[in-house]
Scaffold this active site. Structure first.
Site, PDB file in Angstrom:
ATOM      1  N   TYR A 250     -42.520  65.450  20.400  1.00 17.56           N
ATOM      2  CA  TYR A 250     -41.373  66.167  19.892  1.00 17.56           C
ATOM      3  C   TYR A 250     -42.042  67.519  18.917  1.00 17.56           C
ATOM      4  CZ  TYR A 250     -36.776  66.987  18.141  1.00 17.56           C
ATOM      5  OH  TYR A 250     -35.467  67.452  17.615  1.00 17.56           O
TER       6      TYR A 250
ATOM      7  N   SER B 230     -23.062  67.294  26.743  1.00 16.42           N
ATOM      8  CA  SER B 230     -22.166  66.168  26.987  1.00 16.42           C
ATOM      9  C   SER B 230     -21.945  65.336  25.601  1.00 16.42           C
ATOM     10  CB  SER B 230     -22.832  65.205  28.108  1.00 16.42           C
ATOM     11  OG  SER B 230     -23.982  64.877  27.540  1.00 16.42           O
TER      12      SER B 230
HETATM   13  P1  NAP Z   1     -28.500  64.229  21.502  1.00 20.06           P
HETATM   14  O1  NAP Z   1     -27.141  63.684  20.864  1.00 20.06           O
HETATM   15  O2  NAP Z   1     -29.291  63.084  21.895  1.00 20.06           O
HETATM   16  O3  NAP Z   1     -28.045  64.883  22.763  1.00 20.06           O
HETATM   17  C1  NAP Z   1     -28.796  65.709  23.653  1.00 20.06           C
HETATM   18  C2  NAP Z   1     -28.229  66.247  24.762  1.00 20.06           C
HETATM   19  O4  NAP Z   1     -29.403  66.412  25.780  1.00 20.06           O
HETATM   20  C3  NAP Z   1     -27.536  65.478  25.517  1.00 20.06           C
HETATM   21  O5  NAP Z   1     -26.151  66.024  25.882  1.00 20.06           O
HETATM   22  C4  NAP Z   1     -28.254  64.737  26.924  1.00 20.06           C
HETATM   23  O6  NAP Z   1     -27.403  64.611  27.796  1.00 20.06           O
HETATM   24  C5  NAP Z   1     -28.950  66.166  26.947  1.00 20.06           C
HETATM   25  N1  NAP Z   1     -30.165  66.141  27.662  1.00 20.06           N
HETATM   26  C6  NAP Z   1     -31.069  64.983  27.666  1.00 20.06           C
HETATM   27  N2  NAP Z   1     -32.031  65.405  28.833  1.00 20.06           N
HETATM   28  C7  NAP Z   1     -31.415  66.299  29.481  1.00 20.06           C
HETATM   29  C8  NAP Z   1     -32.034  66.807  30.660  1.00 20.06           C
HETATM   30  N3  NAP Z   1     -33.156  66.692  31.399  1.00 20.06           N
HETATM   31  N4  NAP Z   1     -31.084  67.801  31.286  1.00 20.06           N
HETATM   32  C9  NAP Z   1     -29.908  68.197  30.460  1.00 20.06           C
HETATM   33  N5  NAP Z   1     -29.500  67.723  29.619  1.00 20.06           N
HETATM   34  C10 NAP Z   1     -30.470  66.821  28.953  1.00 20.06           C
HETATM   35  O7  NAP Z   1     -29.278  65.142  20.482  1.00 20.06           O
HETATM   36  P2  NAP Z   1     -28.668  66.244  19.489  1.00 20.06           P
HETATM   37  O8  NAP Z   1     -28.832  65.632  17.999  1.00 20.06           O
HETATM   38  O9  NAP Z   1     -27.382  66.727  19.566  1.00 20.06           O
HETATM   39  O10 NAP Z   1     -29.845  67.419  19.695  1.00 20.06           O
HETATM   40  C11 NAP Z   1     -29.564  68.689  20.312  1.00 20.06           C
HETATM   41  C12 NAP Z   1     -30.794  69.396  20.045  1.00 20.06           C
HETATM   42  O11 NAP Z   1     -30.942  69.560  18.813  1.00 20.06           O
HETATM   43  C13 NAP Z   1     -31.887  68.894  20.626  1.00 20.06           C
HETATM   44  O12 NAP Z   1     -32.886  69.988  21.228  1.00 20.06           O
HETATM   45  C14 NAP Z   1     -32.598  68.273  19.658  1.00 20.06           C
HETATM   46  O13 NAP Z   1     -33.987  68.365  19.569  1.00 20.06           O
HETATM   47  C15 NAP Z   1     -32.321  69.464  18.595  1.00 20.06           C
HETATM   48  N6  NAP Z   1     -32.453  68.863  17.064  1.00 20.06           N
HETATM   49  C16 NAP Z   1     -31.796  67.665  16.659  1.00 20.06           C
HETATM   50  C17 NAP Z   1     -31.871  67.588  15.374  1.00 20.06           C
HETATM   51  C18 NAP Z   1     -30.947  66.282  14.790  1.00 20.06           C
HETATM   52  O14 NAP Z   1     -31.170  65.940  13.711  1.00 20.06           O
HETATM   53  N7  NAP Z   1     -29.874  65.550  15.423  1.00 20.06           N
HETATM   54  C19 NAP Z   1     -32.918  67.802  14.585  1.00 20.06           C
HETATM   55  C20 NAP Z   1     -33.582  68.929  14.919  1.00 20.06           C
HETATM   56  C21 NAP Z   1     -33.541  69.387  16.380  1.00 20.06           C
HETATM   57  P3  NAP Z   1     -27.175  63.403  28.517  1.00 20.06           P
HETATM   58  O15 NAP Z   1     -25.788  62.827  27.501  1.00 20.06           O
HETATM   59  O16 NAP Z   1     -26.636  63.719  29.709  1.00 20.06           O
HETATM   60  O17 NAP Z   1     -28.141  62.461  28.441  1.00 20.06           O
END
Ligand code: NAP
Length: 252
Positions: free
Chosen positions: A158, A18
């Site tokens: 995490y 999303s």
């Molecule tokens: P984000 O902007 O917080 O987005 C997280 C997404 O996960 C949102 O769409 C959220 O949906 C969804 N979500 C959370 N809980 C859920 C559940 N129980 N069931 C289904 N969907 C769920 O995070 P992001 O930065 O894009 O991160 C995406 C991935 O990359 C994650 O696994 C994160 O740990 C990893 N990552 C990110 C970074 C970074 O620097 N950004 C670094 C390392 C790893 P809703 O909007 O519906 O809540």
């Protein structure tokens, strides 16, 4: 990315699409011809559904499915619907994730469990339900994190969840190889999304100072790596963790 990437005819499901990296992934796969499933988890205000529908509105031929990845019954229903309505699956990207940083002394059992349940158990439930549906040439791609390798301060839950995702990636790679499905992980460093925008300013500044690339990562940096790993050009790559972090961590 050049036109040697083509996902025409492929079905791609990205969990947590999303917003953030997940939204960037479905937009890119759809642009390169894939039929995509946008997944979100419902919240009482309906904000997540609205965001998921907004992502879908910009795409062609897309299916939006609500499912909390930490709930095995909801995950089973999501994959049943994909099978029924789209006839199979080629690419599963386990992207949904949350972060609840607290030192070990301060973290609550609820926060610990929520992070492990969504990040690790959610990835497991999706792999388990998707496996029988994945067609030959298929892909599983898991979103890990540099935290899973470095064990950053305050990230007990995490980092542990992401390290476990790396191990799960290797096990799944061995088990799914016989059905010609590769399983890999991307470990992002510090990427500009809601997740990192929520970090205290001084923590973000400290990260930036340690980045050899001199800039924070963009969603597109992760998307490009994902497109490659999910393409036929990566047919012989499985069980690997690709670090995409601007040189923050150089794994041996
Ligand atoms: P984000 O902007 O917080 O987005 C997280 C997404 O996960 C949102 O769409 C959220 O949906 C969804 N979500 C959370 N809980 C859920 C559940 N129980 N069931 C289904 N969907 C769920 O995070 P992001 O930065 O894009 O991160 C995406 C991935 O990359 C994650 O696994 C994160 O740990 C990893 N990552 C990110 C970074 C970074 O620097 N950004 C670094 C390392 C790893 P809703 O909007 O519906 O809540």
């Amino acid at each position: 990315m050049s036109d040697w990437i083509d996902f025409t005819g492929k079905i791609v499901l990205v969990t947590g699409s999303s917003r953030g990296i997940g939204a960037g992934l479905v937009e890119a796969f759809n642009r390169f011809g894939a039929r995509c499933v946008v997944n979100y988890v419902a919240d009482p205000q309906g904000r997540n559904e609205a965001e998921a529908r907004q992502v879908a509105a910009g795409l062609k031929n897309v299916l939006v499915i609500e499912a909390d990845v930490s709930n095995p019954a909801a995950v089973a229903a999501m994959f049943d619907r994909v099978q029924r309505e789209l006839g199979g699956l080629d690419i599963l990207i386990n992207n949904a994730g949350i972060i609840r940083d607290r030192s070990i002394k301060k973290i609550s059992a609820d926060d610990w469990n929520a992070v492990l349940n969504i990040n690790l158990n959610g990835t497991f439930h999706c792999i388990q339900h998707a496996s029988p549906m994945l067609r030959p040439g298929g892909r599983v791609l898991n979103l890990a994190s540099v935290a899973g390798s470095l064990g950053l301060f305050g990230q007990a839950s995490y980092a542990s969840s992401k390290a476990a995702i790396m191990a799960l990636t290797r096990v799944a790679a061995r088990e799914l190889a016989r059905q010609q499905v590769t399983v890999n992980a991307i470990a992002p460093g510090f990427i500009d999304t809601d997740m990192t925008r929520a970090m205290p300013e001084e923590v973000a500044k400290k990260f930036l100072e340690q980045l050899p690339a001199g800039r924070i990562g963009k969603v597109g940096d992760i998307v490009d790596a994902a497109l490659f790993l999910c393409s036929p050009h990566a047919d012989y790559i499985t069980g690997q963790v690709l670090h995409v972090n601007g040189g923050f961590h150089m794994a041996g």
